[in-house]
Write a protein that holds these residues in place. Structure first.
Motif, short mmCIF file in Angstrom:
data_model
loop_
_atom_site.label_atom_id
_atom_site.label_comp_id
_atom_site.label_asym_id
_atom_site.label_seq_id
_atom_site.Cartn_x
_atom_site.Cartn_y
_atom_site.Cartn_z
N HIS A 1 0.74 -1.16 -0.08
CA HIS A 1 0.11 0.05 -0.01
C HIS A 1 0.89 1.23 -0.10
O HIS A 1 1.91 1.25 0.77
CB HIS A 1 -1.00 -0.03 1.24
N ARG B 1 -1.16 -1.97 4.75
CA ARG B 1 -2.35 -2.62 4.74
C ARG B 1 -2.32 -3.85 5.18
O ARG B 1 -1.58 -4.79 4.91
CB ARG B 1 -2.70 -2.41 3.17
N LYS C 1 -4.48 -7.66 5.75
CA LYS C 1 -5.69 -8.53 5.73
C LYS C 1 -5.68 -9.50 6.95
O LYS C 1 -4.72 -9.94 7.51
CB LYS C 1 -5.52 -9.32 4.59
N THR D 1 -18.01 -3.51 11.71
CA THR D 1 -16.74 -3.00 11.15
C THR D 1 -16.17 -1.79 11.94
O THR D 1 -14.98 -1.73 12.03
CB THR D 1 -17.08 -2.82 9.72
N HIS E 1 -10.85 3.31 6.12
CA HIS E 1 -10.62 3.00 4.46
C HIS E 1 -10.57 1.47 4.23
O HIS E 1 -9.48 0.79 4.87
CB HIS E 1 -9.52 3.81 3.93
N GLU E 2 -11.27 1.08 3.11
CA GLU E 2 -11.15 -0.31 2.81
C GLU E 2 -11.50 -1.46 3.97
O GLU E 2 -11.69 -2.69 3.60
CB GLU E 2 -9.90 -0.72 2.50
N ASN F 1 -14.17 -3.33 5.75
CA ASN F 1 -15.42 -3.93 5.81
C ASN F 1 -15.44 -5.75 6.03
O ASN F 1 -15.05 -6.67 5.46
CB ASN F 1 -15.87 -3.83 4.24
N THR G 1 -11.41 -8.95 6.73
CA THR G 1 -11.58 -7.28 6.22
C THR G 1 -9.92 -7.08 5.99
O THR G 1 -9.03 -7.64 6.55
CB THR G 1 -11.89 -6.68 7.67
N PHE G 2 -9.89 -6.06 5.54
CA PHE G 2 -8.54 -5.22 5.22
C PHE G 2 -8.56 -4.23 6.35
O PHE G 2 -9.66 -3.49 6.67
CB PHE G 2 -8.42 -4.62 3.86
N ILE H 1 -6.43 -0.62 7.07
CA ILE H 1 -5.05 0.26 6.76
C ILE H 1 -4.74 1.18 7.96
O ILE H 1 -5.41 1.73 8.63
CB ILE H 1 -5.68 1.49 5.66
#
Length: 137
Positions: A8, A13, A15, A61, A117-118, A120, A131-132, A134
């Motif tokens: 990133h 980033r 996971k 989330t 951001h990202e 979910n 989920t990711f 950041i």
């Protein structure tokens, strides 16, 4: 239960994938701790510092991101890295837990913020939570 880091631009980033929601929160905390102090949670750990956390958010989330943000804030306040999580109560929008850590002298990497951001948190095709996340560094 695992975490892995992905490329990133200018941030980190991560996971997270786990069988249960509890494992998602535990794994995310471990991943964040790995960024802050590499290998710290892999060594013998006595968890001499305990901090109770209560988080309310609009959904799972946000609950995860808000939990990590609170753990990050506590890490800086206490000058510690947290490697263990004990969940006392978890609902869709509520988390009551204790985190356990140890004081450190210096971080390997400073995290400015945990971002939405990202993020979910969903069940994937393998029926695992993922989920990711950041991290702004």
């Amino acid at each position: 239960m695992k975490y892995e880091f992905h490329p990133h631009t200018a941030d980190i980033r991560m996971k997270v994938e786990a069988n249960t929601l509890t494992e998602v929160f535990e794994t995310a905390l471990l991943g964040m701790s790995e960024i802050m102090k590499e290998g710290f949670c892999n060594q013998p750990f006595n968890g001499s510092l305990k901090v109770d956390i209560r988080i309310e958010s609009k959904d799972r989330t946000c609950l995860l991101i808000d939990f990590l943000s609170e753990a990050l804030s506590v890490s800086y306040d206490e000058k510690a890295v947290f490697c263990q999580l004990e969940i006392k109560k978890m609902e869709t929008n509520l988390l009551e837990a204790s985190i356990y850590g140890e004081a450190i002298n210096k971080l390997d990497e400073e995290i400015k913020a945990v971002t939405y951001h990202e993020a979910n948190l969903i069940k994937n095709q393998q029926n695992k939570w993922e989920t990711f996340i950041i991290f702004d560094i």
